[in-house]
Design a protein around this motif. Structure first.
Motif, PDB file in Angstrom:
ATOM      1  N   LYS A   1      -8.693   0.868  -6.911  1.00 44.67           N
ATOM      2  CA  LYS A   1      -9.600   0.240  -5.938  1.00 44.67           C
ATOM      3  C   LYS A   1     -10.617   1.261  -5.465  1.00 44.67           C
ATOM      4  O   LYS A   1     -10.416   2.464  -5.713  1.00 44.67           O
ATOM      5  N   HIS A   2     -11.663   0.891  -4.741  1.00 45.99           N
ATOM      6  CA  HIS A   2     -12.108  -0.471  -4.441  1.00 45.99           C
ATOM      7  C   HIS A   2     -13.351  -0.663  -5.283  1.00 45.99           C
ATOM      8  O   HIS A   2     -14.320   0.106  -5.104  1.00 45.99           O
TER       9      HIS A   2
ATOM     10  N   PHE B   1     -15.062  -4.244  -0.214  1.00 50.40           N
ATOM     11  CA  PHE B   1     -15.638  -5.072   0.847  1.00 50.40           C
ATOM     12  C   PHE B   1     -17.171  -5.082   0.810  1.00 50.40           C
ATOM     13  O   PHE B   1     -17.798  -5.983   1.336  1.00 50.40           O
TER      14      PHE B   1
ATOM     15  N   ARG C   1     -12.660   6.668   5.384  1.00 49.09           N
ATOM     16  CA  ARG C   1     -11.834   6.458   4.200  1.00 49.09           C
ATOM     17  C   ARG C   1     -11.964   7.575   3.168  1.00 49.09           C
ATOM     18  O   ARG C   1     -11.337   7.490   2.119  1.00 49.09           O
TER      19      ARG C   1
ATOM     20  N   ASP D   1     -10.080  -7.663  -1.956  1.00 51.62           N
ATOM     21  CA  ASP D   1      -9.508  -6.947  -0.817  1.00 51.62           C
ATOM     22  C   ASP D   1      -9.203  -7.986   0.272  1.00 51.62           C
ATOM     23  O   ASP D   1      -9.589  -9.153   0.183  1.00 51.62           O
TER      24      ASP D   1
ATOM     25  N   ASP E   1       0.842  -1.201   0.000  1.00 58.09           N
ATOM     26  CA  ASP E   1       0.000   0.000   0.000  1.00 58.09           C
ATOM     27  C   ASP E   1       0.875   1.249   0.000  1.00 58.09           C
ATOM     28  O   ASP E   1       1.251   1.759   1.061  1.00 58.09           O
TER      29      ASP E   1
HETATM   30  C1  NOJ Z   1      -7.600  -3.426   3.141  1.00 62.96           C
HETATM   31  C2  NOJ Z   1      -7.898  -2.126   2.466  1.00 62.96           C
HETATM   32  O1  NOJ Z   1      -9.289  -2.002   2.275  1.00 62.96           O
HETATM   33  C3  NOJ Z   1      -7.212  -1.952   1.131  1.00 62.96           C
HETATM   34  O2  NOJ Z   1      -7.415  -0.626   0.697  1.00 62.96           O
HETATM   35  C4  NOJ Z   1      -5.756  -2.287   1.225  1.00 62.96           C
HETATM   36  O3  NOJ Z   1      -5.125  -2.068  -0.018  1.00 62.96           O
HETATM   37  C5  NOJ Z   1      -5.627  -3.722   1.674  1.00 62.96           C
HETATM   38  N1  NOJ Z   1      -6.225  -3.861   3.002  1.00 62.96           N
HETATM   39  C6  NOJ Z   1      -4.194  -4.207   1.707  1.00 62.96           C
HETATM   40  O4  NOJ Z   1      -3.522  -3.639   2.759  1.00 62.96           O
END
Ligand code: NOJ
Length: 716
Positions: free
Chosen positions: A186-187, A233, A146, A265, A88
């Protein structure tokens, strides 16, 4: 390698080897220390042998570590398929830039591309191949923690900025430029629309809105060549994204033409069970692979079940083959078969990571991202004035934001340190005040400093853990201790300039009487220097909000490009039966696009070269922007349109273009925009994309609420 060689390679793989490629685990599985291995290894049922078949790893960093792991892996991997390292890198690797919401406030594609290029370079020399960025979820609800990872509420701004992220990370030659990294957008999809702003919650959204507003960021990143997409998610209309065939196959693959790798994810495949669409890990694996998820991050539904599902005839082996091929293509696109260590380089790592040059650019970008919200003639400060610097943010080094994995707060510059470089007439608190408590001693000292000073810089806000993942808040006000401090100081010195470190739009009514408010977000490693230079006018602020600040949390979700109702408030605010609240206003405190400068920019003479627009032609909209001040500055000129009558209800305004211009003191400049028929297209009720003939309003101004307007006709 050529594609047919990759296809041959897949054919040579055993089913076990293929399924292993679909698993992603964290870096600690490969740690040199046995005790670290036993914990996660045994919990996830991963054997020592499994480690050397796994396709990708999350969170490795450091050139020597990545080289060591790759070497050991290739020694033991039968077909010598290199391991892929992902991480990340969201707004910087070790040199931390402002959080993405702040980056959005720069409205500056060059700066975002530059920040992504630097992040990629620092990450690549440290052994990373892929970043889970950009996050382009369109956001309307500041309760959602977020929002700090997003570039904001507007489809057009999100779209141009998402392209800039991808260009910066991937460069135009991912294979040969070993200092670029692949980008994972993402996401997918619509995570920003979680109900109630509560993280991981459900999303219920019309297909019309999904297509028209929410997809733009993802689709632009894909057009720019983003190599991966991460599922979200949340559910989208009742089906979790990670098992949502319609979303991943129809929308993502077919409509958006994405042919790269889809990664779940973290844990999202197994989460199909608690979501209630799968009864077991086996069901979850089946749903996700059928939906088209290639890589399962950090759970083992695929590993434990895909072989059985294939052998028992419940899924086609070709599904797995296709996923493996996409993963191998990604490895190949990164040049890993020829050069498994790619950019990893210990010497370069020492020289370029957090270099002076990177820090300087981080400072410049922080400055562009800071938004001056209010200024009743208190700013800029002069170094002749006696200024008290107090509040929890004064000495705070918690300014990197929640997604600064490798960033170190002790490498960041505090506001006090930044201000000391500019002025020696400062009365600085000796306390590292808390954001949540105020001791009598701290209060007394603050009051005595404020009394003596000409002006007070009161540094307030949120701590970084209060935004980001799993950090939703129902109350988006400043904590009571900060409000108490503000109120007490106000009584002894009303010349208060509040600076804010935070990761979301806040309800700022409690500090409404401040004479100046500067939104610094989480500004990154160079934050204190950037903010101090803004306060003293060394840098003239130019940031404009990429997300509206509500007047009250009760208005949330609030965004500028909403639809009109059948009973619009504006027509008759006194009328009872119009769309309004009884107790709060309809309007944002600080709307999208808003931000002040130390210059005064005035707009006049909005004109259009032709009142009728035909297909395949364009019209030119021009406005005169004048800098009525004796300092130079930057203005972001924004163009919005409104389609007066559409087949479906159109937003009251939509951003269609913007220009960031630099004006000398007293300069008057004509700024022109081109409008064509394509820019007026939108998603109709049958999901087709076209424009309607008829009247349009075009608005040009300094934000989504202050503008001049003119009309034209689309006559195709
Ligand atoms: C969960 C997060 O929702 C996502 O944005 C992130 O890239 C992944 N974890 C990996 O760390």
């Amino acid at each position: 390698m050529k594609r047919d060689e990759l296809i041959k390679l897949v054919k040579n793989m055993t089913l076990y080897e293929k399924v292993s490629q679909l698993l992603q685990i964290t870096a600690d599985f490969y740690s040199e220390y046995a005790e670290e291995r036993t914990g996660p290894l045994s919990d996830m049922g991963i054997t020592e042998d499994d480690l050397y078949g796994v396709g990708s790893v999350l969170g490795i960093s450091g050139a020597s570590e990545s080289i060591r792991i790759q070497k050991e892996y290739l020694k033991k991997n039968r077909l010598k398929i290199p391991l892929l390292f992902m991480a990340d890198i969201i707004h910087g690797y070790r040199t931390i830039f402002p959080i993405p919401l702040a980056l959005g406030c720069t409205w500056d594609t060059n700066s975002i591309e530059e920040m992504a290029r630097i992040s990629a370079k620092e990450a690549a020399v440290s052994g990373i191949h892929v970043t889970f960025s950009p996050m382009v979820d369109l956001v309307h609800d500041p309760r959602w923690g977020r929002v700090m990872e997003s570039t904001g509420e507007d489809p057009l701004l999100n779209s141009v900025l998402s392209k800039a992220f991808v260009r910066g990370y991937q460069s135009d030659n991912l294979k040969d430029n070993i200092y670029s990294i692949a980008s994972c957008v993402k996401h997918f999809a619509a995570y920003g629309a979680v109900s109630g702003g509560r993280d991981y919650n459900s999303v219920d959204l019309s297909e019309l809105k999904l297509r028209e507003q929410y997809l733009s960021g993802y689709s632009s990143a894909i057009q720019e060549g983003a190599k991966l997409v991460m599922t979200s998610f949340n559910t989208v209309n009742g089906i979790p994204s990670t098992g949502n065939k319609w979303l991943l196959k129809k929308i993502l693959r077919e409509d958006l033409k994405f042919n790269g790798t889809i990664i779940s994810d973290w844990g999202a495949v197994k989460e199909l069970i608690p979501h209630g669409v799968a009864a077991s890990k086996r069901d979850a694996a089946k749903l996700a692979i059928n939906a088209g998820v290639d890589i399962e991050m950090m759970t083992t539904c695929y590993k434990e079940n895909l072989e059985k599902l294939i052998k028992e005839g419940e899924i086609e082996e070709s599904l797995v083959d296709e996923s493996v091929l996409r993963i191998l293509e990604l490895k190949n696109d990164l040049g890993l078969f020829e050069n498994p260590n790619r950019g990893a380089n210990e010497d370069l790592e020492k020289n370029i990571v957090l270099s002076k040059q990177h820090r300087d650019i981080a400072k410049k970008i922080s400055q562009q991202s800071i938004v001056l919200l209010k200024n009743e003639s208190v700013l800029p400060l002069s170094s002749k004035e006696l200024v008290a610097v107090i509040g929890p943010g004064a000495h705070s080094l918690d300014i990197l934001g929640a997604w600064s994995w490798k960033g170190k707060s002790n490498e960041a510059v505090s506001l006090v340190e930044g201000m000391k470089k500019i002025s020696d007439r400062l009365l600085i608190t000796k306390f590292n005040q808390s954001y949540f408590e105020l001791s009598d001693e701290e209060l007394n000292e603050s009051l005595s400093l404020a009394k003596k000073a000409d002006k007070v810089v009161l540094a307030l806000g949120e701590e970084s853990w209060m935004s980001g993942e799993a950090a939703s808040r129902s109350n988006i006000c400043l904590p009571p201790a900060q409000v108490e401090l503000f109120n007490k100081i106000k009584e002894v010195n009303p010349n208060i300039i509040v600076t804010l470190y935070n990761g979301r739009p806040l309800d700022l009514n409690s500090i409404g009487e401040a004479k100046g408010i500067v939104e610094a977000w989480f500004p990154g490693t160079e934050g204190g220097n950037a903010l101090a230079e803004i306060l003293f006018g060394i840098y003239n602020p130019s940031g404009k909000l990429s997300m509206s600040f509500p007047d009250s949390v009760g208005q949330v979700p609030i965004y500028y490009n909403c639809e009109n109702t059948g009973r619009p408030y504006e027509v008759n605010p006194q009328e009872k039966y119009v769309s309004k609240y009884l107790d709060i206003s309809n309007y944002a405190k600080y709307p999208f696009g808003y931000g002040l400068s130390y210059c005064k920019f005035t707009y006049s003479n909005l004109r259009i070269n032709n009142p009728v627009l035909k297909s395949n032609e364009k019209v030119i909209v021009s406005v005169d922007v004048c800098n009525e001040s004796s300092r130079c500055g930057v203005e972001i000129v924004q163009l919005y349109i409104r389609d007066k009558v559409g087949e479906v209800v159109r937003p009251i305004k939509e951003l269609k273009d913007f220009k960031k211009i630099y004006l000398e003191k007293w300069e008057n400049r004509t700024v022109s925009f081109e409008l064509n028929e394509q820019m007026l297209r939108y998603v109709h009720s049958d999901m087709t994309y076209s424009s309607d003939e008829g009247e349009f309003v075009v608005m040009v101004g300094s934000n989504s609420q202050d503008y001049l307007e003119i009309e034209f006709l689309l006559d195709k």
